[in-house]
Design an enzyme around this catalytic site. Structure first.
Site, PDB file in Angstrom:
ATOM      1  N   GLY A 157      -7.508 -11.020  -9.780  1.00 46.26           N
ATOM      2  CA  GLY A 157      -7.872 -10.959  -8.237  1.00 46.26           C
ATOM      3  C   GLY A 157      -8.352  -9.041  -8.753  1.00 46.26           C
ATOM      4  O   GLY A 157      -7.962  -8.669 -10.239  1.00 46.26           O
ATOM      5  N   ILE A 161      -8.541  -4.893  -8.499  1.00 46.41           N
ATOM      6  CA  ILE A 161      -7.812  -3.693  -8.474  1.00 46.41           C
ATOM      7  C   ILE A 161      -7.973  -3.539  -7.189  1.00 46.41           C
ATOM      8  O   ILE A 161      -8.303  -3.770  -5.644  1.00 46.41           O
ATOM      9  CB  ILE A 161      -8.061  -2.270  -8.721  1.00 46.41           C
ATOM     10  CG1 ILE A 161      -8.909  -2.486  -9.859  1.00 46.41           C
ATOM     11  CG2 ILE A 161      -7.231  -1.357  -8.688  1.00 46.41           C
ATOM     12  CD1 ILE A 161      -9.451  -1.159 -10.467  1.00 46.41           C
ATOM     13  N   GLY A 219      -3.854  -7.268  -4.521  1.00 48.92           N
ATOM     14  CA  GLY A 219      -2.620  -7.454  -4.181  1.00 48.92           C
ATOM     15  C   GLY A 219      -1.613  -8.544  -5.261  1.00 48.92           C
ATOM     16  O   GLY A 219      -0.569  -8.492  -4.766  1.00 48.92           O
ATOM     17  N   LYS A 220      -1.555  -8.448  -6.279  1.00 45.71           N
ATOM     18  CA  LYS A 220      -1.471  -9.168  -7.572  1.00 45.71           C
ATOM     19  C   LYS A 220      -0.572  -9.143  -7.970  1.00 45.71           C
ATOM     20  O   LYS A 220       1.473 -10.097  -8.224  1.00 45.71           O
ATOM     21  CB  LYS A 220      -2.479  -9.029  -8.835  1.00 45.71           C
ATOM     22  CG  LYS A 220      -3.735  -9.198  -9.269  1.00 45.71           C
ATOM     23  CD  LYS A 220      -4.535  -8.858  -9.794  1.00 45.71           C
ATOM     24  CE  LYS A 220      -4.321  -7.241 -10.572  1.00 45.71           C
ATOM     25  NZ  LYS A 220      -5.293  -6.974  -9.782  1.00 45.71           N
ATOM     26  N   THR A 280       2.205  -7.578  -5.734  1.00 46.95           N
ATOM     27  CA  THR A 280       3.116  -7.627  -4.888  1.00 46.95           C
ATOM     28  C   THR A 280       3.148  -9.248  -4.773  1.00 46.95           C
ATOM     29  O   THR A 280       4.937  -9.274  -4.496  1.00 46.95           O
ATOM     30  CB  THR A 280       2.246  -7.521  -3.732  1.00 46.95           C
ATOM     31  OG1 THR A 280       2.111  -6.119  -3.732  1.00 46.95           O
ATOM     32  CG2 THR A 280       3.187  -7.601  -2.124  1.00 46.95           C
ATOM     33  N   GLU A 291       2.406  -5.332 -15.436  1.00 50.34           N
ATOM     34  CA  GLU A 291       1.530  -4.976 -15.969  1.00 50.34           C
ATOM     35  C   GLU A 291       2.253  -3.919 -16.321  1.00 50.34           C
ATOM     36  O   GLU A 291       2.524  -3.199 -15.424  1.00 50.34           O
ATOM     37  CB  GLU A 291       0.252  -4.920 -15.313  1.00 50.34           C
ATOM     38  CG  GLU A 291      -0.862  -4.271 -15.562  1.00 50.34           C
ATOM     39  CD  GLU A 291      -1.945  -5.014 -16.181  1.00 50.34           C
ATOM     40  OE1 GLU A 291      -2.155  -5.209 -17.065  1.00 50.34           O
ATOM     41  OE2 GLU A 291      -3.355  -5.093 -15.451  1.00 50.34           O
ATOM     42  N   ASP A 335       1.279 -10.980 -13.202  1.00 56.04           N
ATOM     43  CA  ASP A 335       0.579 -10.686 -12.349  1.00 56.04           C
ATOM     44  C   ASP A 335      -0.813 -10.181 -13.029  1.00 56.04           C
ATOM     45  O   ASP A 335      -1.499  -9.341 -12.637  1.00 56.04           O
ATOM     46  CB  ASP A 335       1.168  -9.048 -12.021  1.00 56.04           C
ATOM     47  CG  ASP A 335       1.225  -8.477 -12.759  1.00 56.04           C
ATOM     48  OD1 ASP A 335       0.760  -8.835 -13.874  1.00 56.04           O
ATOM     49  OD2 ASP A 335       1.527  -7.043 -12.077  1.00 56.04           O
ATOM     50  N   GLU A 344      -5.952   7.018  -9.173  1.00 56.60           N
ATOM     51  CA  GLU A 344      -6.807   5.854  -8.180  1.00 56.60           C
ATOM     52  C   GLU A 344      -7.771   6.865  -7.792  1.00 56.60           C
ATOM     53  O   GLU A 344      -9.195   6.320  -7.011  1.00 56.60           O
ATOM     54  CB  GLU A 344      -6.461   4.348  -8.248  1.00 56.60           C
ATOM     55  CG  GLU A 344      -5.865   3.883  -9.367  1.00 56.60           C
ATOM     56  CD  GLU A 344      -4.975   3.098  -8.971  1.00 56.60           C
ATOM     57  OE1 GLU A 344      -4.221   2.677  -7.980  1.00 56.60           O
ATOM     58  OE2 GLU A 344      -4.803   1.963  -9.679  1.00 56.60           O
TER      59      GLU A 344
HETATM   60  N1  LIG Z   1      -1.355  -8.589   2.124  1.00 54.80           N
HETATM   61  C1  LIG Z   1      -1.245  -7.569   2.098  1.00 54.80           C
HETATM   62  N2  LIG Z   1      -1.549  -6.467   3.611  1.00 54.80           N
HETATM   63  C2  LIG Z   1      -1.323  -5.453   3.234  1.00 54.80           C
HETATM   64  N3  LIG Z   1      -0.913  -4.780   2.231  1.00 54.80           N
HETATM   65  C3  LIG Z   1      -1.404  -4.993   1.111  1.00 54.80           C
HETATM   66  C4  LIG Z   1      -1.623  -6.680   0.529  1.00 54.80           C
HETATM   67  N4  LIG Z   1      -1.333  -7.045  -0.668  1.00 54.80           N
HETATM   68  C5  LIG Z   1      -0.751  -5.470  -0.958  1.00 54.80           C
HETATM   69  N5  LIG Z   1      -1.005  -4.862   0.456  1.00 54.80           N
HETATM   70  C6  LIG Z   1      -1.004  -3.470  -0.675  1.00 54.80           C
HETATM   71  O1  LIG Z   1      -1.385  -2.475  -1.345  1.00 54.80           O
HETATM   72  C7  LIG Z   1      -1.157  -2.333  -2.127  1.00 54.80           C
HETATM   73  C8  LIG Z   1      -1.634  -2.672  -3.621  1.00 54.80           C
HETATM   74  O2  LIG Z   1      -1.277  -3.792  -4.168  1.00 54.80           O
HETATM   75  P1  LIG Z   1      -0.918  -4.377  -5.364  1.00 54.80           P
HETATM   76  O3  LIG Z   1       0.041  -5.650  -5.300  1.00 54.80           O
HETATM   77  O4  LIG Z   1      -0.884  -2.977  -6.413  1.00 54.80           O
HETATM   78  O5  LIG Z   1      -2.258  -5.128  -5.946  1.00 54.80           O
HETATM   79  P2  LIG Z   1      -2.405  -4.983  -7.562  1.00 54.80           P
HETATM   80  O6  LIG Z   1      -1.683  -6.156  -8.144  1.00 54.80           O
HETATM   81  O7  LIG Z   1      -3.554  -6.401  -7.362  1.00 54.80           O
HETATM   82  O8  LIG Z   1      -3.052  -3.798  -7.899  1.00 54.80           O
HETATM   83  C9  LIG Z   1       0.101  -1.996  -2.295  1.00 54.80           C
HETATM   84  O9  LIG Z   1       0.360  -0.639  -1.763  1.00 54.80           O
HETATM   85  C10 LIG Z   1       0.314  -3.312  -1.969  1.00 54.80           C
HETATM   86  O10 LIG Z   1       1.705  -2.858  -1.225  1.00 54.80           O
HETATM   87  N1  LIG Z   2     -10.518  -0.405 -17.731  1.00 57.91           N
HETATM   88  C1  LIG Z   2      -9.414  -1.643 -17.876  1.00 57.91           C
HETATM   89  N2  LIG Z   2      -8.566  -0.429 -16.434  1.00 57.91           N
HETATM   90  C2  LIG Z   2      -7.685  -1.494 -16.205  1.00 57.91           C
HETATM   91  C3  LIG Z   2      -7.474  -2.639 -16.328  1.00 57.91           C
HETATM   92  N3  LIG Z   2      -6.077  -3.661 -16.354  1.00 57.91           N
HETATM   93  C4  LIG Z   2      -6.016  -2.398 -15.476  1.00 57.91           C
HETATM   94  N4  LIG Z   2      -7.156  -1.032 -15.302  1.00 57.91           N
HETATM   95  C5  LIG Z   2      -6.521  -0.736 -14.087  1.00 57.91           C
HETATM   96  C6  LIG Z   2      -7.230  -0.490 -12.790  1.00 57.91           C
HETATM   97  C7  LIG Z   2      -6.143  -0.021 -11.867  1.00 57.91           C
HETATM   98  O1  LIG Z   2      -6.588   1.604 -11.813  1.00 57.91           O
HETATM   99  C8  LIG Z   2      -4.584   0.463 -12.754  1.00 57.91           C
HETATM  100  C9  LIG Z   2      -3.756  -1.447 -12.768  1.00 57.91           C
HETATM  101  O2  LIG Z   2      -4.275  -2.607 -11.950  1.00 57.91           O
HETATM  102  P1  LIG Z   2      -3.890  -2.712 -11.361  1.00 57.91           P
HETATM  103  O3  LIG Z   2      -5.244  -3.863 -11.040  1.00 57.91           O
HETATM  104  O4  LIG Z   2      -2.734  -3.972 -11.245  1.00 57.91           O
HETATM  105  O5  LIG Z   2      -3.949  -2.899 -10.147  1.00 57.91           O
HETATM  106  O6  LIG Z   2      -5.402  -0.071 -14.001  1.00 57.91           O
HETATM  107  C10 LIG Z   2      -8.276  -3.013 -17.567  1.00 57.91           C
HETATM  108  O7  LIG Z   2      -8.302  -4.143 -18.347  1.00 57.91           O
HETATM  109  N5  LIG Z   2      -9.313  -2.058 -18.364  1.00 57.91           N
END
Ligand SMILES: Nc1ncnc2c1ncn2[C@@H]1O[C@H](COP(=O)(O)OP(=O)(O)O)[C@@H](O)[C@H]1O
Ligand SMILES: Nc1nc2c(ncn2[C@H]2C[C@H](O)[C@@H](COP(=O)(O)O)O2)c(=O)[nH]1
Length: 207
Positions: free
Chosen positions: A11, A13, A16-17, A19, A35, A86, A147
């Site tokens: 999914g 950025i 919630g991957k 999480t 990651e 994730d 970010e």
């Molecule tokens: N379903 C949800 N409801 C509320 N907060 C969430 C939910 N899923 C994720 N979060 C919060 O949103 C933020 C991003 O989640 P994260 O798992 O790091 O996302 P990703 O790995 O997709 O970038 C974190 O602070 C997490 O605690």
């Molecule tokens: N340009 C790219 N950015 C990336 C890639 N994979 C992750 N990201 C960035 C996006 C977020 O700022 C951070 C962590 O990613 P999450 O999706 O886990 O929140 O890193 C990429 O391949 N290219």
């Protein structure tokens, strides 16, 4: 499933991957591959100037994920052990196609295919979709300083890129099971029933 499944949570950025992958790993007693984000030396620079830093950043992510995937194959997949990650390595192409231009994009695409085409891909993808407001709020909640530079336009584009990528993956790799989770409505963090439903569905798919 004939062999132990390789599962990926995907999914855009902030969807919630990490999480969800962490929660499912705990619930189903699966090893989890995460990651590496905080040690990435280019993310900060990339968000300040994407054109200057995209090639370095995409190559860094690709090399790291290639190494992690190699390790995952050796430690789990070749030993027929289930594992959850994730991310899916395909996200390299989703981002690379968006952030790179011209000959660098062409070179990167070639390197991506050379490195990954012969490696195992996940059997099951849990794809978390969410709209722009939800994702921007979650990115803010997570509070990574670098970010803060992420623009809504970049995020909106990524949301659409992810939808296109999942649709094309479904056509090209029909044996991959893609479960789409509506991250605006399904709240696996605050709502235990929502989480249990996802875990139960995954258990069923793993049989
Ligand atoms: N379903 C949800 N409801 C509320 N907060 C969430 C939910 N899923 C994720 N979060 C919060 O949103 C933020 C991003 O989640 P994260 O798992 O790091 O996302 P990703 O790995 O997709 O970038 C974190 O602070 C997490 O605690
Ligand atoms: N340009 C790219 N950015 C990336 C890639 N994979 C992750 N990201 C960035 C996006 C977020 O700022 C951070 C962590 O990613 P999450 O999706 O886990 O929140 O890193 C990429 O391949 N290219």
């Amino acid at each position: 499933m004939k062999h132990a499944p390789f599962i990926a949570v995907e999914g855009p950025i902030g969807a919630g991957k990490t999480t969800l992958a962490t929660m499912l790993a705990a619930e189903l007693e699966l090893p989890v591959i995460k990651e590496i984000v905080e040690e990435n030396p280019f993310l900060d620079k990339f968000y300040q100037n994407m054109d200057d830093w995209s090639f370095q950043l995409e190559m860094f992510f690709l090399c790291n994920r290639y190494k992690q995937l190699e390790d995952t194959v050796n430690e789990y997949i070749n030993k027929d052990k289930p594992v959850i990650s994730d991310y899916h390595i395909y996200k390299n192409l989703i981002f690379g196609e968006r952030t790179l231009k011209g000959s660098k994009r062409d070179k990167y695409r070639e390197i991506y295919h050379v490195l990954t085409d012969d490696l195992p891909k996940p059997d099951i993808i849990l794809y978390i979709r969410a709209d722009l407001d939800t994702l921007m709020a979650r990115i803010a909640k997570r509070g990574r300083p670098f970010e803060e530079e992420i623009s809504p336009a970049y995020m909106q584009q990524l949301i659409e890129d992810y939808d296109d990528a999942m649709a094309s993956l479904a056509v090209r790799e029909p044996s991959t099971v893609i479960v789409t989770i509506d991250g605006n409505k399904v709240d696996f963090v605050e709502n235990q029933e929502d989480f249990s439903a996802i875990a139960a569905q995954l258990k069923e798919l793993m049989k």
